[in-house]
Structure formats: structure tokens, C-alpha cells
Enzyme design. Sequence first.
Site, PDB file in Angstrom:
ATOM      1  N   SER A 236       0.540  -0.975  -0.082  1.00 26.37           N
ATOM      2  CA  SER A 236       0.229  -0.290  -0.492  1.00 26.37           C
ATOM      3  C   SER A 236       0.728   1.386   0.271  1.00 26.37           C
ATOM      4  O   SER A 236       0.792   1.889  -0.938  1.00 26.37           O
ATOM      5  CB  SER A 236      -0.843   0.220   1.710  1.00 26.37           C
ATOM      6  OG  SER A 236      -1.870  -0.992   1.138  1.00 26.37           O
TER       7      SER A 236
ATOM      8  N   HIS B  28       0.451   3.975   4.440  1.00 31.33           N
ATOM      9  CA  HIS B  28      -0.346   4.815   3.384  1.00 31.33           C
ATOM     10  C   HIS B  28       0.630   6.049   3.182  1.00 31.33           C
ATOM     11  O   HIS B  28       0.463   6.716   1.958  1.00 31.33           O
ATOM     12  CB  HIS B  28      -1.560   4.685   3.654  1.00 31.33           C
ATOM     13  CG  HIS B  28      -2.043   3.538   3.763  1.00 31.33           C
ATOM     14  ND1 HIS B  28      -3.522   3.307   4.130  1.00 31.33           N
ATOM     15  CD2 HIS B  28      -1.652   2.323   3.680  1.00 31.33           C
ATOM     16  CE1 HIS B  28      -3.518   2.207   3.920  1.00 31.33           C
ATOM     17  NE2 HIS B  28      -2.477   1.367   3.290  1.00 31.33           N
TER      18      HIS B  28
END
Length: 211
Positions: A125, A182
Site C-alpha cells: 500500500s 499510507h
Amino acid sequence: MEKHIHNTSLFSKSAALTLTAVNVILFFITEAFPSVRAYLSLNSVLIIHGRMYWQFISYMFVHGSLMHLLGNMLGLVFFGTAVERKLGTKQFLILYFSSGLASGALSFAVYAAAGMNHVFLLGASGAVYAVLLVFSVLFPRTLIYLWGLLPVPAPILVAVFALIEIFSQLFSVNSGIAHTTHLSGFAAAWLYVKIRMKKSPLALWKEAYRK
């Protein structure tokens, strides 16, 4: 005489697709042998005391569920192939791995400082979020259709994702998701754009919409 060699292998031409294939293969390996996932995921205790330094890279190639894998790989294929075509394979790989490494390193620092010894970070991610941000800089007017219906300009999608991650981090929403990773991916990509293009993504977005 100039010679042209044609390679029919799509994967040999695309690092993004090759990375996708590696992720898929490793997912099925770790599903068959779950203990392998612990050695490849990022864990502060295993790195500090077990000296498993490879986890700073290997965590990017393992996923906890099929949906986790599919979400990241769809992003890597859709955004990654476009970014790779624009930047070239070398620059794409620099972006991908430097962002993934930076995201893992920052997450490691947070886990170690907070004593989160039982947390195992896994998934692409952080690197995929970095690729998304760079995609929005390279193709700022591209519309991305959420759920195949709602058209959203790429920069707006990045801004919405960033706000969601910040809110979730501050208020511990979906605590099983690595929001720090993230946001680190976005930050690494922002720095990459500043260094390579000599301007901030915000300035480049503004320029694109003035035309």
C-alpha cells in the site's frame, strides 16, 4: 544495419506487471505456508533482535487477504503501468522501492518507539499510494471512475485519500489498517516529485488546471 528485436513477453516490458506477478505468487505461497508470512512481514522485534533486515523490502510483497492483494494490485496495474510508461522503468522502480522502503522505515520507527511488538506490517500500500500521487501529477486531468460510476479527477482522489488517512490515524478509525504507512507513501512521493520535477505536486496541479 539497425536490428529490431521484438520480445512478445508483456511482463518483460513492464516492471509494474512483473511486481504484480511476484505479489500474486507470494500470496499463494504464504497462504500455503502461513509461517513464511511472519518472516517476510515487517516486525520491529524481529528486525531489532532477529536482524531480519530484509523485512524493510519483503513486507511490500506479502498480503493478509485476497481483498488486500486485489486492492493493491489493481492500483499497481492501473496507475503503475501508466507511470512507468511516462517515467521509464528505472525511475518507476526508484519511486516504487524508495517509497516502500521509506514507508516501512517510518512505520518501524513508530512501532519500535510505541512498543508495538506484536504488529506485523504487510502489503504494497505505501508504494502504491506513492505511485497514485505521482500518477496524479503526470496525468492531472485524468478522471478515475470510483465504483465504475463516479468520475473523480486524479488530484482530488489523492486529496480525499490523504484526508481519510489523516482522519483515520488521528481518531484510530480502522486501526487494523496501516495509516502511517499510507501517509508515508504519499510523503515519499511528494519528495520524489519535488526533487525530480523541481516543483511541488500542488504547484503542478494548479498549473495543469490553469491551461
